[in-house]
Design an enzyme around this catalytic site. Structure first.
Site, mmCIF file in Angstrom:
data_model
loop_
_atom_site.group_PDB
_atom_site.id
_atom_site.type_symbol
_atom_site.label_atom_id
_atom_site.label_comp_id
_atom_site.label_asym_id
_atom_site.label_seq_id
_atom_site.Cartn_x
_atom_site.Cartn_y
_atom_site.Cartn_z
ATOM 1 N N ASN A 11 55.934 -1.297 68.959
ATOM 2 C CA ASN A 11 54.583 -1.615 69.257
ATOM 3 C C ASN A 11 54.077 -2.521 68.251
ATOM 4 O O ASN A 11 53.816 -2.598 66.805
ATOM 5 C CB ASN A 11 54.280 -0.048 69.367
ATOM 6 C CG ASN A 11 51.994 -0.786 69.584
ATOM 7 O OD1 ASN A 11 51.842 -1.897 70.027
ATOM 8 N ND2 ASN A 11 51.741 0.693 69.221
ATOM 9 N N TRP A 12 54.048 -3.696 69.481
ATOM 10 C CA TRP A 12 53.186 -5.384 67.611
ATOM 11 C C TRP A 12 52.343 -5.211 68.197
ATOM 12 O O TRP A 12 51.581 -6.133 67.370
ATOM 13 C CB TRP A 12 54.178 -5.895 69.110
ATOM 14 C CG TRP A 12 55.715 -6.672 68.738
ATOM 15 C CD1 TRP A 12 57.199 -5.524 68.599
ATOM 16 C CD2 TRP A 12 56.595 -7.707 69.445
ATOM 17 N NE1 TRP A 12 57.865 -6.552 68.676
ATOM 18 C CE2 TRP A 12 58.053 -7.501 69.187
ATOM 19 C CE3 TRP A 12 56.407 -8.683 70.217
ATOM 20 C CZ2 TRP A 12 58.758 -8.573 69.510
ATOM 21 C CZ3 TRP A 12 57.084 -9.900 70.852
ATOM 22 C CH2 TRP A 12 58.172 -9.516 70.286
ATOM 23 N N LYS A 13 51.726 -4.464 68.999
ATOM 24 C CA LYS A 13 49.566 -4.819 68.974
ATOM 25 C C LYS A 13 49.550 -5.871 69.101
ATOM 26 O O LYS A 13 50.635 -6.414 69.926
ATOM 27 C CB LYS A 13 49.623 -4.282 67.280
ATOM 28 C CG LYS A 13 49.790 -2.809 67.217
ATOM 29 C CD LYS A 13 49.131 -1.484 66.321
ATOM 30 C CE LYS A 13 49.708 -0.345 65.613
ATOM 31 N NZ LYS A 13 49.095 0.849 64.823
ATOM 32 N N GLU A 107 44.498 3.182 68.716
ATOM 33 C CA GLU A 107 43.658 2.267 69.077
ATOM 34 C C GLU A 107 43.092 2.204 70.095
ATOM 35 O O GLU A 107 41.573 1.731 70.295
ATOM 36 C CB GLU A 107 44.489 1.153 68.806
ATOM 37 C CG GLU A 107 44.627 0.905 66.979
ATOM 38 C CD GLU A 107 46.317 0.804 66.884
ATOM 39 O OE1 GLU A 107 46.918 0.024 67.552
ATOM 40 O OE2 GLU A 107 46.623 1.168 65.422
ATOM 41 N N GLY A 247 55.043 0.891 64.542
ATOM 42 C CA GLY A 247 54.530 -0.399 64.750
ATOM 43 C C GLY A 247 54.425 -1.705 63.759
ATOM 44 O O GLY A 247 55.552 -2.439 64.216
ATOM 45 N N GLY A 248 53.868 -2.194 62.597
ATOM 46 C CA GLY A 248 54.343 -2.790 61.919
ATOM 47 C C GLY A 248 55.312 -2.846 61.517
ATOM 48 O O GLY A 248 55.972 -4.045 61.615
HETATM 49 P P1 13P Z 1 52.725 1.859 62.376
HETATM 50 O O1 13P Z 1 54.280 2.215 61.924
HETATM 51 O O2 13P Z 1 52.045 0.612 61.586
HETATM 52 O O3 13P Z 1 52.175 2.850 61.454
HETATM 53 O O4 13P Z 1 51.577 1.790 63.496
HETATM 54 C C1 13P Z 1 52.444 2.735 64.461
HETATM 55 C C2 13P Z 1 51.848 2.786 65.611
HETATM 56 O O5 13P Z 1 51.007 2.872 66.211
HETATM 57 C C3 13P Z 1 52.992 2.500 66.354
HETATM 58 O O6 13P Z 1 52.033 2.618 67.464
#
Ligand code: 13P
Length: 268
Positions: A11-13, A107, A247-248
């Site tokens: 998930n690149w957000k 989020e 995520g990150g």
């Molecule tokens: P991180 O891996 O950055 O903690 O994020 C997790 C996330 O929200 C994936 O959707």
């Protein structure tokens, strides 16, 4: 145990524009190709979830170069079409060959007020358009303190499954569930694999109760929250964890490929 194909999802957000997306997907594909034999042999799926504006570029690259990658969107509208400024229909995502769509990421729940009812409507919209919803559930630090780990994610899942089981006949729809404790997201402090397994097992029990054995055995449940190449192996060893929502660490194609490649070490 059922044959569930592991899914490593990135998930690149709100990171990486469409030009950066092309570079990252190319590098990811090349890096995975080095280990292609191993990750394909285990049949693991690797998927990226870029921002909406990147999807067309990612689709063109993946289709044009026949890359062994899947992709999805980070959200969709509960509506199919109409006067909903700023919204994106599941029909459009399907036309772009998205396989997956995230629904109810914490989020979205936190900053956009998405309730369980909205998440249920979005899951229904995804299914209407032939997309596989990745329903995200998870407890905040306050929830954990007040109710323990499993209560809130199980209630969030039940709220959606209730709407699926009501009136549905025949086979249960394909759905992926992502357990993401909110306190573990972006904090560098992942849940332990034992903590995550306990909640994922409770989520599978809820699926079994509400949708039956077949759905419970087939549904992939992912863990998300500070997943890295250094901790993925422990999660993947757990019986009820079928992959990760990253995520990150998914923004770095070399690190994300290292997470995806861990499949080959499972059970070895
Ligand atoms: P991180 O891996 O950055 O903690 O994020 C997790 C996330 O929200 C994936 O959707």
């Amino acid at each position: 145990m059922a044959d569930r194909i592991p899914l490593i999802a990135g998930n690149w957000k709100m990171h990486l524009d469409h030009l950066q997306a092309i570079a990252v997907v190319q590098k990811l594909a090349w890096t995975l190709q080095d280990a292609r034999h191993s990750y394909k042999a285990d049949g693991a799926e690797v998927a990226v979830f870029p921002p909406f504006t990147d999807l067309r570029s990612v689709q063109t690259l993946i289709a044009g170069d026949r890359l062994e990658l899947r992709f999805g969107a980070q959200d969709l509208s509960e509506h199919d079409a109409g006067a909903y400024t700023g919204e994106v229909s599941g029909a459009f995502l399907k036309a772009l060959e998205c396989r997956y769509v995230l629904v109810g990421h914490s989020e979205r729940r936190q900053y956009h007020g998405e309730s369980d009812a909205v998440c249920a409507a979005k899951v229904a919209a995804a299914l209407r358009h032939g997309l596989v919803p990745v329903l995200c559930v998870g407890e905040t630090a306050e929830d954990l303190e007040a109710h323990g780990a499993a209560a809130v994610p199980v209630a969030q899942l039940r709220a959606v499954l209730e709407t699926l089981s009501a009136g549905s006949s025949g086979a249960a729809p394909e759905l992926v569930v992502a357990y993401e404790p909110v306190w573990a997201i972006g904090s560098g402090q992942a849940a332990t694999s034992e903590q995550a397994q306990a909640v994922c097992a409770a989520l599978r029990i809820a699926i079994r109760e509400m949708l039956g054995d077949e759905a419970a055995d087939a549904t992939r449940i992912l863990y998300g929250g500070s997943v890295k190449s250094g901790n993925i192996a422990g999660f993947l060893r757990e019986a009820d964890i079928d992959g990760a929502l990253v995520g990150g660490a998914s923004l770095d194609p070399v690190e994300f490929a290292a997470i995806a490649r861990f499949q080959k070490h499972v059970g070895v």
